[in-house]
Structure formats: C-alpha cells, structure tokens
Scaffold this motif. Structure first.
Motif, PDB file in Angstrom:
ATOM      1  N   ASN A 312      41.984  40.629  44.948  1.00  0.00           N
ATOM      2  CA  ASN A 312      40.893  40.182  44.055  1.00  0.00           C
ATOM      3  C   ASN A 312      39.702  41.134  44.130  1.00  0.00           C
ATOM      4  N   GLU A 313      39.313  41.491  45.353  1.00  0.00           N
ATOM      5  CA  GLU A 313      38.156  42.362  45.541  1.00  0.00           C
ATOM      6  C   GLU A 313      38.416  43.766  45.000  1.00  0.00           C
ATOM      7  N   ALA A 316      38.314  43.638  41.179  1.00  0.00           N
ATOM      8  CA  ALA A 316      36.928  43.552  40.700  1.00  0.00           C
ATOM      9  C   ALA A 316      36.220  44.898  40.844  1.00  0.00           C
TER      10      ALA A 316
END
Length: 325
Positions: A312-313, A316
């Motif tokens: 996820n990081e 992003a």
C-alpha cells in the motif's frame, strides 16, 4: 594532486598568523608527517579540495571564513566529512566550544598549545582516520563487486541504484530511523552480492531453473551474508541480504521465516525489488506498467507472500511521484 595512502599522513594547518603556523609545524616535525599550510579559511578549503588531507588543525579566529565556518563546510561535504578537525583557539567561553561542537569539530586545543598534548591528539585522530579509511575501502570493494554482478546481465542495468534510492525513499515514507534508511540504501546495492558464487549459466538462464539449479541460486542469500558479516559497520544490512527472499507465509528462503519474524528492512527491500523487476524489461517479457505490476503484486499478497501494508505504501509513493512529475 592527492597523495596516495602509502605516503606520509598529511596534516593541514590553517592560521592567518605565520608565527602560529610555524610553531605548529615545528612541533609536528617530531613525527613523520606531510604538512600543508593555509593562511585563511578560503585557502584551507581549496587545499582540502585539491589534496588528500588526513587531519586539519584550524585556527578559529581567521579573517573571512573562520575555523567554525571551514569546519562546517568540510563536515557537510561527503568527500571530506570524515577528515578529523581540531579547532585551535584562545577562546574559553563555553558558547564558543558549543559552537565548535555544532560545527562538527572532533577535538579542541587551547592556545598556547602544549607540545605533548598536540602530538598525542594528532596521533589518536590519525589512528581513527586510518580505521575509517579501511572501512571506506571495504565498502567500495563490496559495492564494486555487487555492481560487477549486475553488469553481467544487460537487463538488470541500473537495478541496484534504483533499488537503493527507492528503498531509502520508502523508509523515509514509513518514518524509519536513520540506521534503517542507511541499511536500505546500502542493501539496495549489495543485497545480491552472494550471487558471485552462482555460475553464469544459471545466473543468466532465460528460462525456468531446474530444482538443482534453484538450490544453487538460493544459496546466494546465505553466502552474501557470510561475505558481509565480518564488517561491523554493515551489521544492519545483514538481515536484508539474508532474508529478502522470505515470504510472509513461511514458504520463502533461506530460513522459512513467517510474518513479522521477517525483518522489516528485508520486507521493504523485497517489495521494491519485486516492483522494479516487474516494471523493467526481461528476456521473457516486456516491462509492465505500474498498474499491472501492482495487480500482480496484490495477487501474490493474497497468496500470503508479501506484506500488504508495505505494498500500500509503495503504491501510494509511486502514484504520488507520478503525479508530481
């Protein structure tokens, strides 16, 4: 021209008063040192750029750039920041010493200079500089070896540099500490250094590996950790080298670690590694666009292989970078 390391240790004396420079030079003549002299801060910085200096003795109160200013400039430059700096001063106020510490000074000497004290401090700092140079040499050798392995395969050109930069950027996004960030920057370059023992016919094989070939390939994590383990300064990189092929469900290698038992830095690097591999050309497929690459990675997260939080990081971060370009 810089002096080579088989020559005498080089000491730079910077002071605007010639008599002070001569005094320090006379004291230091008791030892086999090569002495350079500068009459102000600007000349000192010029010599530091042109010569290979092992230690700098800087008068604090020089016209133009003070000893504090020279020290700050020297310590902020990656090429000179490891040179020991001794500030020589008649100032006695505590705030002056604090300013010296904040400038990055390694030691202080008060005027008038005591001969025995000067020689003892110079010897001690030169010994530390020698150890530092040896560590730098070891790091250079490791990086050169890692990049030579990368250079064997034209499809992996630039992979180590990208991995180093992106892993450090993700560490920053995750608010990891300086030690972890440095480990990831170094690990990005040398994580596969153990592949030095893998034969080229296996390392460069375009198709699937046989079970026997895979066993040989999988040894590179343990071999790599063994190569680096004698270097204490690389201790925080060892978990990355050994464990960047572990999987969250325990099906990875070499130790079959599960979940949080896999060191966080190893998990960070492996996600960046996988993304970089998917988004660059390979002999058996073209590079995938970011969206398709993350689709593949998320499918593997569902299988229990990778840390979804880190994916996820990274996603992003990649999308944020794309938007900012």
């Amino acid at each position: 021209m810089a002096n080579t390391k088989d020559q005498l240790p080089t000491i730079l004396i910077a002071d605007d008063i010639e008599a002070n420079r001569d005094l320090l030079k006379e004291i230091l003549s008791a030892e086999p040192y090569r002495i350079l002299q500068a009459q102000d801060g600007e000349e000192a910085l010029q010599l530091l750029e042109e010569e290979e200096v092992d230690l700098a003795l800087l008068d604090v109160m020089m016209p133009g750039r003070t000893g504090f200013a020279v020290c700050r400039a020297l310590k902020s430059n990656p090429d000179t920041r490891l040179i020991p700096v001794v500030l020589v001063t008649s100032l006695t106020a505590s705030e002056d010493r604090v300013q010296g510490i904040e400038s990055g000074a390694d030691d202080f000497l008060n005027k008038p200079v005591n001969k025995e004290e000067l020689l003892a401090r110079v010897r001690s700092l030169l010994k530390i500089k020698q150890f530092t140079d040896e560590l730098e040499h070891a790091e250079t050798v490791l990086f050169a070896l890692a990049l030579s392995i990368e250079a064997k395969d034209p499809y992996t050109e630039g992979h180590c540099d990208r991995l180093s930069e992106s892993s450090e950027a993700l560490a920053k996004r995750l608010s990891l500490g300086e030690e972890e960030s440095i480990a990831l920057r170094r690990g990005g370059v040398i994580h596969d250094i153990g592949k030095v023992v893998v034969p080229d016919q296996i390392l460069l094989k375009p198709g699937p590996l046989t079970p026997e070939e895979r066993k040989i390939m999988e040894r590179h994590t343990v071999v790599g950790a063994g190569i680096v383990s004698p270097l204490k300064s690389f201790r925080s990189v060892l978990p990355i080298i050994r464990h960047h092929h572990e999987k969250m469900d325990g099906s990875g290698y070499p130790d079959g670690l599960k979940g949080d038992a896999i060191p966080l830095t190893a998990r960070v690097l492996q996600i960046v590694d996988i993304y970089d591999a998917l988004t660059t050309d390979r002999p058996y497929r073209n590079a995938l666009p970011a969206e398709k690459a993350f689709a593949v990675i998320w499918e593997e997260v569902k299988r229990g292989w990778w840390d979804g939080t880190l994916v996820n990081e990274l996603e992003a971060m990649v999308h944020g970078s794309a938007l900012s370009n």
